[in-house]
Design an enzyme around this catalytic site. Structure first.
Site, PDB file in Angstrom:
ATOM      1  CD  GLU A   1      -3.172  -0.530   0.142  1.00 30.60           C
ATOM      2  OE1 GLU A   1      -3.198   0.190  -0.426  1.00 30.60           O
ATOM      3  OE2 GLU A   1      -4.009  -1.331   0.001  1.00 30.60           O
TER       4      GLU A   1
ATOM      5  CD  GLU B   1      -3.609  -7.078   2.752  1.00 31.07           C
ATOM      6  OE1 GLU B   1      -4.564  -6.860   3.086  1.00 31.07           O
ATOM      7  OE2 GLU B   1      -2.508  -6.658   2.605  1.00 31.07           O
TER       8      GLU B   1
HETATM    9  C1  IPT Z   1      -5.134  -3.850   3.704  1.00 27.21           C
HETATM   10  C2  IPT Z   1      -3.749  -3.526   4.196  1.00 27.21           C
HETATM   11  O1  IPT Z   1      -2.753  -4.102   3.176  1.00 27.21           O
HETATM   12  C3  IPT Z   1      -3.533  -4.274   5.282  1.00 27.21           C
HETATM   13  O2  IPT Z   1      -2.575  -4.155   5.857  1.00 27.21           O
HETATM   14  C4  IPT Z   1      -4.635  -4.254   6.303  1.00 27.21           C
HETATM   15  O3  IPT Z   1      -4.604  -2.973   6.643  1.00 27.21           O
HETATM   16  C5  IPT Z   1      -5.765  -4.556   5.684  1.00 27.21           C
HETATM   17  O4  IPT Z   1      -6.053  -4.019   4.602  1.00 27.21           O
HETATM   18  C6  IPT Z   1      -7.074  -4.561   6.589  1.00 27.21           C
HETATM   19  O5  IPT Z   1      -6.956  -5.284   7.926  1.00 27.21           O
HETATM   20  S1  IPT Z   1      -5.530  -2.403   2.434  1.00 27.21           S
HETATM   21  C7  IPT Z   1      -7.106  -1.978   2.474  1.00 27.21           C
HETATM   22  C8  IPT Z   1      -7.294  -0.739   1.498  1.00 27.21           C
HETATM   23  C9  IPT Z   1      -7.861  -3.069   1.745  1.00 27.21           C
END
Ligand code: IPT
Length: 987
Positions: A423, A499
């Site tokens: 990010e 993720e």
């Molecule tokens: C995403 C982040 O990469 C991760 O660090 C964490 O914050 C997650 O979200 C939420 O728990 S970024 C988000 C814009 C999808």
């Protein structure tokens, strides 16, 4: 350079020696970990002028453990005892996700800049000539080092090592090392990861000897040729040396490429390492070599010529007492837990971990995405204006971070991808780091999710993609990128979800839907659940005089003005590393050995990428209504990787005549491996063989008047037809129950349902008995249930009867009114409102049974299960206790439901209540009400009320991943509908 200039410098540091590989061998390393003198000052104006002088008197200072973060260390007293909540010795942790806790004015940071001053006096007798380096494995965020009053240099890059040459100033005898650490620096702009802001020397410090002519750096280049199964190794060294791999009879000069026939390759499934040494006259270092080749071919991610599937998690380093300072036992525990839950990959979100973790990944077998310590997410709030990623002034800092990660970690076979960070938008500095990594290490792939066009990377990566969109990528029909060249490149790349499935609170739900897509499309190389662990901080709260209760704190609990609350609690394991139901679910969904029981046979799918199923046993059993009928072991010939075998059903299946018979096949490990014991279950499958028993015929008895109310056998009802007791167990009237304490997913403002549910009023139902009628053999009670302030609801009819088989309740309910999400709305809003969903459809009642009652049930278990989280549960007879059935989510919320329950029994030893349903229900037993569960913010807020609440539901809204991802998928959404339900109570 004055402190202020340095703090506001784009430069990553000065006076450091070139980054190099972690190594251990004959050269001496002296740990400087231990108790250091420490002083914390709130602003730069308060720093101690001459604290670096060897003769400075630090007698009045505090002391602190190195390594530790000062905010975490300060939550305990000098003897390590946890202080009461609200007390802290060295500032407090603060949590923000994206937002910077300081003004966005790069490279400047506030004057209010907590600064830790550290001093350590130590004795050494440096011998053998050569150089001595002071090595810091991790300091957050910027620090300057002095030895014996002389500055050695300064550095940034919190989760990266820094080494300084101390040779000129190290003396025989007493030395004084002084370190000044600032919480905020220009580098903080590059470290905006979603985690607690904590500071200090949080990883080890050591004094490292570098002999003259020693092997300062080495780079082990390996390959595995899957055609002829040979391995190649070439070790580059900074000084000429000999490389020996005794087991393979290899002895080669550094720089020389050696091809070795018949090596065993390294994979996460077979983490085969060969001991080797690199030696010259000056020193010998010990290394472990794993042969493997990583490539992308035909849009697939291959290792050793075979496609791999990543069943991964995002792992932050976290411990509820020590923060990001972990001991080796905790690291090993993480990997054991992962491997015991079928996880085969880790993304080190969002920074390089303690190097010992990577050693363990090599040894125990996990695919690793090693991620650089880089995130500038907070610039997103200002439209990425002045984002460091595209500002040339930050270029050196970006490159420095990438170099220090790659150089440190380049010899780990487990690392297959380098990640540029997380990010940080996109820009020239990220392109430059990618180019540097490609040039320095052509044998690994480069990853970065923020490169949406995949212009600089070797795998395409996304986060929180919906299944629909993922399907398009799988099928290769995704939208084009803005640039045709990039588009051509991107279409050839595999896709990973770096993720997905946000494990916040109760959840994630809907994992199966992703797994099906990963199974179907070879281009989809798998994904990484967000995230491994809840970053809760252990705290004590005074709940009663002389009694403190432990709980886990989250954002806002330390009085932060700016914070992101419970968003830091989104892991598959609780802060103390107890697996949460989400981990059990994930393990079941990603099982590497999947069994499906069909009508005519059993299919065994080996979903490993490399190994066959010889290491597993397959036991079957048949149970009828929870009682064992027969069992045996399936004869499964070794099924090769990525293939399947069909087997006949055990002959006993045909004989199963008893009602409610099920066959279960359980897959276990046959032998122990270093992280997984023998006999460990990796998966299970079930199939119902015979229908449930037909409902019993009951002979009804007449209803009797009793005082102002009624008596039905041993059950007493009040004049309003409300249940008051059964078999001597006091009770409260059965009520329609539409509410659940919102989960973190429900509470998401954009995609969650809780705000609609609250607007509709499902959390404040009021009940009005409309009529009570005494028929010959039935007490008939009709009730209107509607929310305060609303005009929708349910009309229900409860028919109670006493019979030779116990107390029978025939319950029917029908919705009335407009179930729309916008209640009290004007016409326009109402027209836009979608038909309402509801959290739950069922009934509840209160029983005067103690909170330590034992519970037995026939249905899914042993753990909780919701409509889209049932994979980890099996049908059978389960036994538990009330306390054990509550899932201790850090922020209390809906939990503990057992699914597909046909009967449940609650007993306190003396009394027992058995509730039988005419169809499988969701069942939840709690020592507190849903109202209390809704109101509590932390676990000590849940107080036993006396008595138990029993909730029975015909359905609940799915769990989904709406906290950061899609809401529950369509089949798991629940709407209002008419229902009927028959319960039989026996006492
Ligand atoms: C995403 C982040 O990469 C991760 O660090 C964490 O914050 C997650 O979200 C939420 O728990 S970024 C988000 C814009 C999808």
């Amino acid at each position: 350079m004055a402190i202020v200039e340095r703090l506001h410098s784009f430069s990553p540091g000065a006076g450091r020696v070139a980054p190099r590989a972690t190594a251990s061998g004959s050269a001496e390393t002296i740990t400087l970990n231990g108790r250091w003198r420490f002083r914390l000052v709130p602003t730069l104006a308060d720093v101690t002028e001459r604290f670096m002088d060897p003769e400075f008197d630090d007698g009045a200072w505090d002391s602190i453990d190195v390594p530790s973060a000062w905010q975490m260390a300060g939550l305990r007293d000098e003897d390590g005892r946890l202080l009461e909540r609200g007390q802290a010795r060295f500032g407090t942790p603060a949590y923000t996700n994206v937002i910077y806790p300081f003004a966005i004015d790069p490279p400047f940071v506030p004057d209010e800049n907590p600064t830790g001053e550290y001093r350590l006096a130590f004795d050494v007798e440096p011998q053998g000539g050569g150089r001595w380096l002071v090595r810091f494995e991790g300091v957050d965020s910027m620090f300057t080092v002095w030895l014996n009053g002389v500055e050695l240099g300064w550095s940034t890059g919190s989760r990266l090592p820094s080494e300084f040459d101390a040779s000129a100033h190290l003396r025989a005898g007493r030395n004084v090392l002084a370190v000044r650490v600032h919480q905020w620096s220009a580098a903080s702009y590059l470290e905006d990861q979603d985690m607690w802001w904590i500071s200090g020397i949080f990883r080890s410090v050591s004094l490292v000897h570098r002999p003259d002519g020693g092997i300062d750096d080495h780079f082990v280049h390996v390959a595995f040729d899957h055609h002829d199964r040979s391995g190649t190794v070439r070790v580059e060294t900074s000084a000429a040396a000999v490389v020996r791999i005794p087991e393979l009879g290899v002895e080669a000069a550094s720089g020389e490429a050696v091809r070795i026939a018949g090596v065993e390759p390294w994979t996460a499934e077979t983490p085969r390492l060969y001991r080797a040494e690199i030696t010259n006259e000056a020193e010998t270092i010990q290394i472990q070599i794993g042969f493997r080749t990583v490539t992308v071919e035909d849009g697939r991610l291959l290792v050793n010529g075979r496609p791999i599937r990543l069943r991964g998690v995002n792992r932050h380093e976290w411990h509820p007492d020590t923060g990001r300072t972990l001991d080796i036992a905790t690291m090993r525990r993480d990997i054991e837990l992962m491997k015991r839950h079928n996880i085969n990959a880790v993304r080190t979100s969002h920074y390089p971990p303690d190097t010992r973790f990577l050693d363990l990944c090599d040894e125990l077998g996990l695919w690793v995405i090693d991620e650089c310590d880089l995130e500038t997410h907070g610039f997103g709030r200002v439209n990425w204006k002045r984002n460091p990623s595209d500002d040339p002034r930050w270029r050196e800092a970006f490159l420095d971070r990438m170099r220090r990660m790659v150089e440190r970690d380049k010899n780990h076979p487990s690392i297959i991808l380098w990640s540029l960070g997380n990010e940080a938008g996109f820009g020239q500095n990220l392109s430059a780091t990618a180019a540097w990594a490609h040039a320095r290490d052509p044998d690994r792939l480069v990853h970065y999710e923020g490169d949406h066009n995949a212009s600089a990377v070797d795998v395409h990566s996304q986060m929180y993609t919906s299944p629909d969109e993922l399907r398009r990528y799988g099928a290769g029909i995704e939208d084009v990128t803005t640039d045709a060249t990039h588009d051509r490149h991107r279409r050839k790349l595999p896709l990973i979800l770096c993720e997905y499935a946000h494990a916040m609170g109760n959840g994630p739900g809907g994992l199966r839907e992703y797994e099906e897509l990963f199974d179907r499309y070879p281009r989809l190389a798998g994904g990484f659940v967000w995230e491994w662990i809840d970053h809760g901080i252990r705290q004590l709260r005074d709940t009663e005089p002389h009694r403190s209760t432990e709980f886990f704190a989250y954002g806002g609990d330390f009085g932060e003005q700016l914070h992101d609350g419970v968003f830091i609690i989104d892991g598959l394991v609780f802060p103390d590393r107890t697996p949460s139901p989400g981990l059990i679910e994930y393990a079941a969904v990603i099982t590497p050995v999947r069994v499906t029981i069909g009508e005519d046979g059993i299919r065994v799918e080996n979903r490993h990428d490399f190994i066959d199923t010889a290491g597993y046993t397959f036991e079957w059993s048949i149970e009828a209504a929870g009682c064992a009928v027969s069992s045996g072991v399936l004869d499964v010939p070794p099924v090769p990787a990525r293939s399947e075998a069909d087997l006949p059903l055990p002959a006993e299946v045909d004989g199963a005549a008893t009602p409610d018979a099920w066959i279960t096949v359980r897959v276990h490990t046959a032998t122990a491996s270093p992280a997984v014991p023998a006999g460990h279950q990796v998966g299970a499958a079930q199939r119902r063989l015979t229908p449930a028993a037909a409902p019993v015929r009951a002979t009804r008895r007449p209803v009797e008047q009793h005082g102002t109310g009624w008596r039905l056998g041993s059950a007493l009802f009040d004049r309003a037809g409300g249940l008051r007791s059964m078999g001597g167990i006091s009770a409260r009237p059965v009520e329609i129950d539409l509410w659940r304490a919102p989960t973190d997913n429900d509470l998401n403002r954009a995609r969650g349902q809780a705000s609609c549910w609250r607007e509709a009023g499902f959390d404040r139902l009021r009940h009005r008995v409309e009529s009570v009628e005494m028929l010959d053999d039935e007490l008939l009670v009709t009730t209107v249930t509607a929310p305060a302030g609303g005009d929708l609801g349910f009309r229900s009819r409860a028919g109670w009867a006493w019979s030779d088989k116990g107390l029978i309740l025939d319950f029917r309910a029908e919705p009335f009114g407009q179930f729309r999400t916008a209640l009290n709305a004007d016409a326009a809003r109402l027209a836009r409102a979608t038909p309402s969903t509801i959290p739950r459809l069922g009934v509840r009642l209160w029983l005067d049974l103690p909170s330590d009652s034992e519970i037995r049930w026939l249905g899914l278990g042993p753990g909780e299960a919701y409509p889209d989280t049932t994979s980890g549960a099996v049908h059978g007879l389960h036994t538990s206790r009330v306390a054990a059935m509550q899932t201790p989510y850090v922020r209390p919320q809906e939990n503990g439901r057992r699914a597909d329950v046909t009967w449940i029994e609650i007993t306190d030893g003396a009394r027992a209540l058995h509730v039988q349903a005419d169809r499988p229900l969701g069942a939840t037993v709690r020592p507190w009400s849903a109202e209390q569960l809704t109101a509590a913010t932390h676990t000590p807020g849940l107080l036993e009320e006396g008595g138990l609440w029993l909730h029975l539901d015909l359905g609940q809204y799915g769990i989904g991943s709406a906290a950061c991802g899609p809401d529950a998928f369509e089949p798991y959404r629940l709407g209002p509908r008419a229902f009927d339900l028959r319960l039989r109570f026996r006492m």
